[in-house]
Design a protein around this motif. Structure first.
Motif, PDB file in Angstrom:
ATOM      1  N   GLU A 187       0.818  -1.213   0.000  1.00  0.00           N
ATOM      2  CA  GLU A 187       0.000   0.000   0.000  1.00  0.00           C
ATOM      3  C   GLU A 187       0.853   1.265   0.000  1.00  0.00           C
ATOM      4  N   ASN A 188       2.008   1.241   0.645  1.00  0.00           N
ATOM      5  CA  ASN A 188       2.871   2.414   0.726  1.00  0.00           C
ATOM      6  C   ASN A 188       3.833   2.538  -0.446  1.00  0.00           C
ATOM      7  N   THR A 189       3.967   1.492  -1.245  1.00  0.00           N
ATOM      8  CA  THR A 189       4.989   1.450  -2.279  1.00  0.00           C
ATOM      9  C   THR A 189       4.433   1.338  -3.687  1.00  0.00           C
ATOM     10  N   ILE A 190       3.356   0.575  -3.853  1.00  0.00           N
ATOM     11  CA  ILE A 190       2.884   0.205  -5.185  1.00  0.00           C
ATOM     12  C   ILE A 190       1.436   0.662  -5.381  1.00  0.00           C
ATOM     13  N   ALA A 191       1.210   1.455  -6.400  1.00  0.00           N
ATOM     14  CA  ALA A 191      -0.148   1.886  -6.734  1.00  0.00           C
ATOM     15  C   ALA A 191      -0.881   0.733  -7.415  1.00  0.00           C
ATOM     16  N   SER A 192      -2.181   0.747  -7.323  1.00  0.00           N
ATOM     17  CA  SER A 192      -3.004  -0.288  -7.940  1.00  0.00           C
ATOM     18  C   SER A 192      -2.693  -0.432  -9.430  1.00  0.00           C
ATOM     19  N   ASP A 193      -2.552   0.681 -10.118  1.00  0.00           N
ATOM     20  CA  ASP A 193      -2.281   0.612 -11.561  1.00  0.00           C
ATOM     21  C   ASP A 193      -0.796   0.427 -11.866  1.00  0.00           C
ATOM     22  N   GLY A 194       0.035   0.285 -10.832  1.00  0.00           N
ATOM     23  CA  GLY A 194       1.455   0.024 -11.021  1.00  0.00           C
ATOM     24  C   GLY A 194       1.794  -1.453 -10.983  1.00  0.00           C
ATOM     25  N   ILE A 195       0.795  -2.295 -10.731  1.00  0.00           N
ATOM     26  CA  ILE A 195       1.014  -3.739 -10.691  1.00  0.00           C
ATOM     27  C   ILE A 195       0.991  -4.279 -12.117  1.00  0.00           C
ATOM     28  N   ASN A 196       2.020  -5.018 -12.470  1.00  0.00           N
ATOM     29  CA  ASN A 196       2.079  -5.644 -13.792  1.00  0.00           C
ATOM     30  C   ASN A 196       1.556  -7.076 -13.753  1.00  0.00           C
ATOM     31  N   GLU A 197       2.002  -7.828 -12.748  1.00  0.00           N
ATOM     32  CA  GLU A 197       1.576  -9.218 -12.613  1.00  0.00           C
ATOM     33  C   GLU A 197       1.645  -9.647 -11.152  1.00  0.00           C
ATOM     34  N   PHE A 198       0.753 -10.562 -10.793  1.00  0.00           N
ATOM     35  CA  PHE A 198       0.767 -11.161  -9.466  1.00  0.00           C
ATOM     36  C   PHE A 198       0.525 -12.652  -9.662  1.00  0.00           C
ATOM     37  N   TYR A 199       1.422 -13.479  -9.135  1.00  0.00           N
ATOM     38  CA  TYR A 199       1.297 -14.933  -9.241  1.00  0.00           C
ATOM     39  C   TYR A 199       1.083 -15.547  -7.868  1.00  0.00           C
ATOM     40  N   TYR A 200       0.098 -16.433  -7.805  1.00  0.00           N
ATOM     41  CA  TYR A 200      -0.137 -17.272  -6.628  1.00  0.00           C
ATOM     42  C   TYR A 200      -0.099 -18.702  -7.153  1.00  0.00           C
ATOM     43  N   THR A 201       0.892 -19.463  -6.730  1.00  0.00           N
ATOM     44  CA  THR A 201       1.030 -20.840  -7.203  1.00  0.00           C
ATOM     45  C   THR A 201       1.115 -21.777  -6.007  1.00  0.00           C
ATOM     46  N   LEU A 202       0.211 -22.743  -5.965  1.00  0.00           N
ATOM     47  CA  LEU A 202       0.216 -23.778  -4.942  1.00  0.00           C
ATOM     48  C   LEU A 202       0.637 -25.079  -5.611  1.00  0.00           C
ATOM     49  N   ALA A 203       1.706 -25.665  -5.118  1.00  0.00           N
ATOM     50  CA  ALA A 203       2.197 -26.928  -5.666  1.00  0.00           C
ATOM     51  C   ALA A 203       2.377 -27.924  -4.527  1.00  0.00           C
ATOM     52  N   THR A 204       1.800 -29.102  -4.701  1.00  0.00           N
ATOM     53  CA  THR A 204       1.902 -30.166  -3.705  1.00  0.00           C
ATOM     54  C   THR A 204       2.421 -31.417  -4.387  1.00  0.00           C
ATOM     55  N   SER A 205       3.530 -31.933  -3.905  1.00  0.00           N
ATOM     56  CA  SER A 205       4.118 -33.122  -4.518  1.00  0.00           C
ATOM     57  C   SER A 205       3.645 -34.420  -3.866  1.00  0.00           C
ATOM     58  N   SER A 206       2.913 -34.316  -2.757  1.00  0.00           N
ATOM     59  CA  SER A 206       2.425 -35.532  -2.105  1.00  0.00           C
ATOM     60  C   SER A 206       1.316 -36.158  -2.953  1.00  0.00           C
ATOM     61  N   TYR A 207       1.017 -37.422  -2.666  1.00  0.00           N
ATOM     62  CA  TYR A 207       0.035 -38.123  -3.499  1.00  0.00           C
ATOM     63  C   TYR A 207      -1.383 -37.815  -3.057  1.00  0.00           C
ATOM     64  N   PRO A 208      -2.313 -37.508  -3.928  1.00  0.00           N
ATOM     65  CA  PRO A 208      -2.064 -37.178  -5.328  1.00  0.00           C
ATOM     66  C   PRO A 208      -1.518 -35.745  -5.446  1.00  0.00           C
ATOM     67  N   PRO A 209      -0.594 -35.518  -6.350  1.00  0.00           N
ATOM     68  CA  PRO A 209      -0.030 -34.173  -6.482  1.00  0.00           C
ATOM     69  C   PRO A 209      -1.056 -33.181  -7.021  1.00  0.00           C
ATOM     70  N   LYS A 210      -0.845 -31.915  -6.656  1.00  0.00           N
ATOM     71  CA  LYS A 210      -1.746 -30.845  -7.114  1.00  0.00           C
ATOM     72  C   LYS A 210      -0.910 -29.663  -7.577  1.00  0.00           C
ATOM     73  N   TYR A 211      -1.509 -28.901  -8.447  1.00  0.00           N
ATOM     74  CA  TYR A 211      -0.882 -27.655  -8.904  1.00  0.00           C
ATOM     75  C   TYR A 211      -2.014 -26.699  -9.248  1.00  0.00           C
ATOM     76  N   GLN A 212      -1.973 -25.535  -8.667  1.00  0.00           N
ATOM     77  CA  GLN A 212      -3.000 -24.522  -8.923  1.00  0.00           C
ATOM     78  C   GLN A 212      -2.310 -23.167  -9.049  1.00  0.00           C
ATOM     79  N   ARG A 213      -2.611 -22.440 -10.096  1.00  0.00           N
ATOM     80  CA  ARG A 213      -2.000 -21.124 -10.287  1.00  0.00           C
ATOM     81  C   ARG A 213      -3.091 -20.097 -10.575  1.00  0.00           C
ATOM     82  N   TYR A 214      -2.946 -18.947  -9.892  1.00  0.00           N
ATOM     83  CA  TYR A 214      -3.775 -17.771 -10.167  1.00  0.00           C
ATOM     84  C   TYR A 214      -2.823 -16.665 -10.599  1.00  0.00           C
ATOM     85  N   ARG A 215      -3.163 -15.999 -11.659  1.00  0.00           N
ATOM     86  CA  ARG A 215      -2.334 -14.904 -12.155  1.00  0.00           C
ATOM     87  C   ARG A 215      -3.234 -13.705 -12.440  1.00  0.00           C
TER      88      ARG A 215
END
Length: 180
Positions: free
Chosen positions: A47-75
């Motif tokens: 909030e003190n550093t980056i303006a809303s329109d100054g964001i180029n990309e935001f990645y949220y990636t959840l990766a689980t290698s346990s069985y069964p493996p999962k992968y979920q990405r939000y961009r």
């Protein structure tokens, strides 16, 4: 004039130019960043550093290698003055999950209201020096924020609290529901 004095004058001029650029880009908050940038450590609150329109990309990636493996990405990203949300889900029986394991993927354009809601959900978080996240199994969440002026250094993101992360995930589930 001696070489040492000339070198000092050049360095001082560069520091002054650097401060002027930070002040021009970020205002007073840019000047407050100087000690952290010089030290090469610390965190910067979104909030003190980056303006809303100054964001180029935001990645949220959840990766689980346990069985069964999962992968979920939000961009979340900005392109040609528009805002977008991308969701990708991978499922399979072996790790690592690759592109051929994608079961759901898609992009939706966000309204200004939805982009503002996204920003409100991350604004209390912080970005810090990016470090390699090498895990030896289990699960991990990788969060990266790319923004105007990040200089490829302050990109690793942390939410301000667990409840803010949970609210962010709920928001992503709602947006992804339109894709699935």
């Amino acid at each position: 004039m001696r070489k040492g004095a000339l070198a000092f004058i050049i360095c001082a001029a560069l520091v002054i130019a650097f401060i002027a650029v930070l002040a021009a880009i970020f205002g007073v908050s840019g000047i407050k960043l100087i000690p952290k940038l010089i030290a090469g450590k610390g965190t910067l609150r979104v909030e003190n550093t980056i303006a809303s329109d100054g964001i180029n990309e935001f990645y949220y990636t959840l990766a689980t290698s346990s069985y069964p493996p999962k992968y979920q990405r939000y961009r979340f990203y900005r392109q040609d003055g528009k805002f977008f949300f991308y969701h990708e889900k991978r499922e399979g029986r072996s790790w690592p999950l690759r592109e051929e394991h994608i079961t759901v993927s898609g992009t939706v354009e966000l309204s200004q209201t939805e982009w503002n809601e996204f920003y409100d959900l991350i604004k209390n978080g912080a970005v810090k020096n990016r470090k390699s996240n090498i895990a030896s199994g289990g699960s991990s969440v990788d969060l990266y924020l790319y923004w105007d002026g990040d200089c490829s250094k302050y990109q690793q993101f942390d939410f301000g609290s667990i409840s803010e992360r949970t609210s962010f995930e709920d928001f992503c589930y709602r947006l992804a529901d339109g894709i699935e």
